[in-house]
Motif scaffolding. Structure first.
Motif, PDB file in Angstrom:
ATOM      1  N   ASP A  35       0.907  -1.141  -0.016  1.00 29.90           N
ATOM      2  CA  ASP A  35       0.083   0.142   0.079  1.00 29.90           C
ATOM      3  C   ASP A  35       0.826   1.283  -0.007  1.00 29.90           C
ATOM      4  OD1 ASP A  35      -2.462  -1.278  -0.070  1.00 29.90           O
ATOM      5  OD2 ASP A  35      -2.618  -1.367   1.892  1.00 29.90           O
ATOM      6  N   GLU A  36       1.837   1.266   0.749  1.00 33.03           N
ATOM      7  CA  GLU A  36       2.843   2.086   0.716  1.00 33.03           C
ATOM      8  C   GLU A  36       3.373   2.711  -0.619  1.00 33.03           C
ATOM      9  OE1 GLU A  36       6.173   2.239   3.582  1.00 33.03           O
ATOM     10  OE2 GLU A  36       4.895   1.143   4.903  1.00 33.03           O
ATOM     11  N   ILE A  37       3.784   1.668  -1.333  1.00 31.49           N
ATOM     12  CA  ILE A  37       4.162   1.655  -2.822  1.00 31.49           C
ATOM     13  C   ILE A  37       3.198   2.355  -3.475  1.00 31.49           C
ATOM     14  CG2 ILE A  37       5.186   0.443  -4.916  1.00 31.49           C
ATOM     15  CD1 ILE A  37       6.780  -1.286  -2.866  1.00 31.49           C
ATOM     16  N   ASN A  82       0.657   4.084  -2.683  1.00 23.23           N
ATOM     17  CA  ASN A  82       0.210   5.445  -2.530  1.00 23.23           C
ATOM     18  C   ASN A  82       1.295   6.295  -3.088  1.00 23.23           C
ATOM     19  OD1 ASN A  82      -1.959   4.928  -1.224  1.00 23.23           O
ATOM     20  ND2 ASN A  82      -1.276   4.694   0.712  1.00 23.23           N
ATOM     21  N   LEU A  83       2.776   6.092  -3.034  1.00 20.51           N
ATOM     22  CA  LEU A  83       3.677   6.774  -3.382  1.00 20.51           C
ATOM     23  C   LEU A  83       3.550   6.877  -5.085  1.00 20.51           C
ATOM     24  CD1 LEU A  83       6.328   8.196  -3.119  1.00 20.51           C
ATOM     25  CD2 LEU A  83       7.625   6.118  -3.452  1.00 20.51           C
ATOM     26  N   VAL A  84       3.382   5.859  -5.668  1.00 18.89           N
ATOM     27  CA  VAL A  84       3.164   5.835  -7.303  1.00 18.89           C
ATOM     28  C   VAL A  84       1.877   6.706  -7.559  1.00 18.89           C
ATOM     29  CG1 VAL A  84       2.591   4.536  -9.315  1.00 18.89           C
ATOM     30  CG2 VAL A  84       4.661   3.899  -7.718  1.00 18.89           C
ATOM     31  N   MET A  85       0.659   6.704  -6.938  1.00 19.11           N
ATOM     32  CA  MET A  85      -0.448   7.259  -7.300  1.00 19.11           C
ATOM     33  C   MET A  85      -0.274   8.803  -6.864  1.00 19.11           C
ATOM     34  SD  MET A  85      -2.259   5.238  -8.632  1.00 19.11           S
ATOM     35  CE  MET A  85      -3.745   6.212  -8.901  1.00 19.11           C
ATOM     36  N   LYS A  94      12.718  12.818  -7.465  1.00 22.66           N
ATOM     37  CA  LYS A  94      12.729  12.499  -6.117  1.00 22.66           C
ATOM     38  C   LYS A  94      11.831  11.590  -5.740  1.00 22.66           C
ATOM     39  CE  LYS A  94      11.851  14.451  -1.272  1.00 22.66           C
ATOM     40  NZ  LYS A  94      11.568  13.017  -1.000  1.00 22.66           N
ATOM     41  N   GLY A  95      10.723  11.646  -6.133  1.00 19.02           N
ATOM     42  CA  GLY A  95       9.512  10.483  -5.875  1.00 19.02           C
ATOM     43  C   GLY A  95      10.140   8.986  -6.393  1.00 19.02           C
ATOM     44  N   MET A  96      10.789   8.914  -7.615  1.00 17.40           N
ATOM     45  CA  MET A  96      11.198   7.781  -8.122  1.00 17.40           C
ATOM     46  C   MET A  96      12.507   7.311  -7.280  1.00 17.40           C
ATOM     47  SD  MET A  96       9.213   7.183 -10.427  1.00 17.40           S
ATOM     48  CE  MET A  96       9.853   5.658 -10.958  1.00 17.40           C
ATOM     49  N   GLN A  97      13.323   8.238  -6.727  1.00 16.37           N
ATOM     50  CA  GLN A  97      14.427   7.909  -5.772  1.00 16.37           C
ATOM     51  C   GLN A  97      13.901   7.334  -4.491  1.00 16.37           C
ATOM     52  OE1 GLN A  97      17.468   7.886  -6.454  1.00 16.37           O
ATOM     53  NE2 GLN A  97      17.796   6.699  -4.584  1.00 16.37           N
ATOM     54  N   ASP A  98      12.653   7.768  -3.951  1.00 15.73           N
ATOM     55  CA  ASP A  98      12.061   7.166  -2.766  1.00 15.73           C
ATOM     56  C   ASP A  98      11.721   5.916  -2.970  1.00 15.73           C
ATOM     57  OD1 ASP A  98      12.565   9.682  -1.562  1.00 15.73           O
ATOM     58  OD2 ASP A  98      10.583  10.578  -1.954  1.00 15.73           O
ATOM     59  N   LEU A  99      11.096   5.673  -4.344  1.00 14.96           N
ATOM     60  CA  LEU A  99      10.575   4.262  -4.632  1.00 14.96           C
ATOM     61  C   LEU A  99      11.540   3.333  -4.674  1.00 14.96           C
ATOM     62  CD1 LEU A  99       7.930   2.867  -5.568  1.00 14.96           C
ATOM     63  CD2 LEU A  99       8.581   3.317  -8.022  1.00 14.96           C
ATOM     64  N   LYS A 100      12.668   3.740  -5.117  1.00 19.20           N
ATOM     65  CA  LYS A 100      13.647   2.891  -5.270  1.00 19.20           C
ATOM     66  C   LYS A 100      14.472   2.559  -3.864  1.00 19.20           C
ATOM     67  CE  LYS A 100      18.807   2.784  -6.660  1.00 19.20           C
ATOM     68  NZ  LYS A 100      19.925   3.524  -7.131  1.00 19.20           N
ATOM     69  N   THR A 101      14.518   3.505  -3.067  1.00 20.72           N
ATOM     70  CA  THR A 101      14.953   3.262  -1.715  1.00 20.72           C
ATOM     71  C   THR A 101      13.981   2.151  -0.980  1.00 20.72           C
ATOM     72  OG1 THR A 101      15.772   5.426  -1.564  1.00 20.72           O
ATOM     73  CG2 THR A 101      15.530   4.360   0.621  1.00 20.72           C
ATOM     74  N   MET A 102      12.570   2.412  -1.150  1.00 18.99           N
ATOM     75  CA  MET A 102      11.686   1.703  -0.594  1.00 18.99           C
ATOM     76  C   MET A 102      11.649   0.128  -1.038  1.00 18.99           C
ATOM     77  SD  MET A 102       7.674   2.476  -0.306  1.00 18.99           S
ATOM     78  CE  MET A 102       7.755   4.253   0.151  1.00 18.99           C
ATOM     79  N   ALA A 103      11.839   0.245  -2.353  1.00 16.42           N
ATOM     80  CA  ALA A 103      11.906  -1.446  -3.051  1.00 16.42           C
ATOM     81  C   ALA A 103      13.083  -1.872  -2.478  1.00 16.42           C
ATOM     82  CB  ALA A 103      11.940  -1.107  -4.455  1.00 16.42           C
ATOM     83  N   GLN A 104      14.355  -1.282  -2.374  1.00 15.96           N
ATOM     84  CA  GLN A 104      15.299  -1.949  -1.917  1.00 15.96           C
ATOM     85  C   GLN A 104      15.198  -2.395  -0.415  1.00 15.96           C
ATOM     86  OE1 GLN A 104      17.953  -2.524  -3.632  1.00 15.96           O
ATOM     87  NE2 GLN A 104      18.965  -3.798  -2.029  1.00 15.96           N
ATOM     88  N   ASP A 105      14.547  -1.538   0.483  1.00 12.15           N
ATOM     89  CA  ASP A 105      14.113  -1.926   1.824  1.00 12.15           C
ATOM     90  C   ASP A 105      13.315  -3.371   2.112  1.00 12.15           C
ATOM     91  OD1 ASP A 105      15.752   0.198   2.906  1.00 12.15           O
ATOM     92  OD2 ASP A 105      13.912   1.293   3.193  1.00 12.15           O
TER      93      ASP A 105
END
Length: 58
Positions: free
Chosen positions: A5-7, A9-12, A35-46
């Motif tokens: 859901d976090e991912i 919401n970020l994309v939306m 910036k949003g795509m960098q946050d997505l990358k970080t979240m995906a790695q986590d």
């Protein structure tokens, strides 16, 4: 499922900035998209690390 859901919401949340950048050429929106795509990358790695740790523990 909260991580998913976090991912989602970020994309939306980036949808409007994508539209502003690609359709209207708004450069500031492009910065927000990057910036949003960098946050997505970080979240995906986590999440990848979390899944790997859980897999190895069980």
């Amino acid at each position: 499922m909260s991580r998913f859901d976090e991912i989602k919401n970020l994309v939306m949340g980036l949808e409007a900035d994508f539209e502003k950048f690609y359709e209207k050429g708004n450069q500031a929106a492009g910065t927000r998209v990057r910036k949003g795509m960098q946050d997505l990358k970080t979240m995906a790695q986590d999440i990848r690390k979390e899944v790997q740790d859980k897999k190895n523990a069980g």
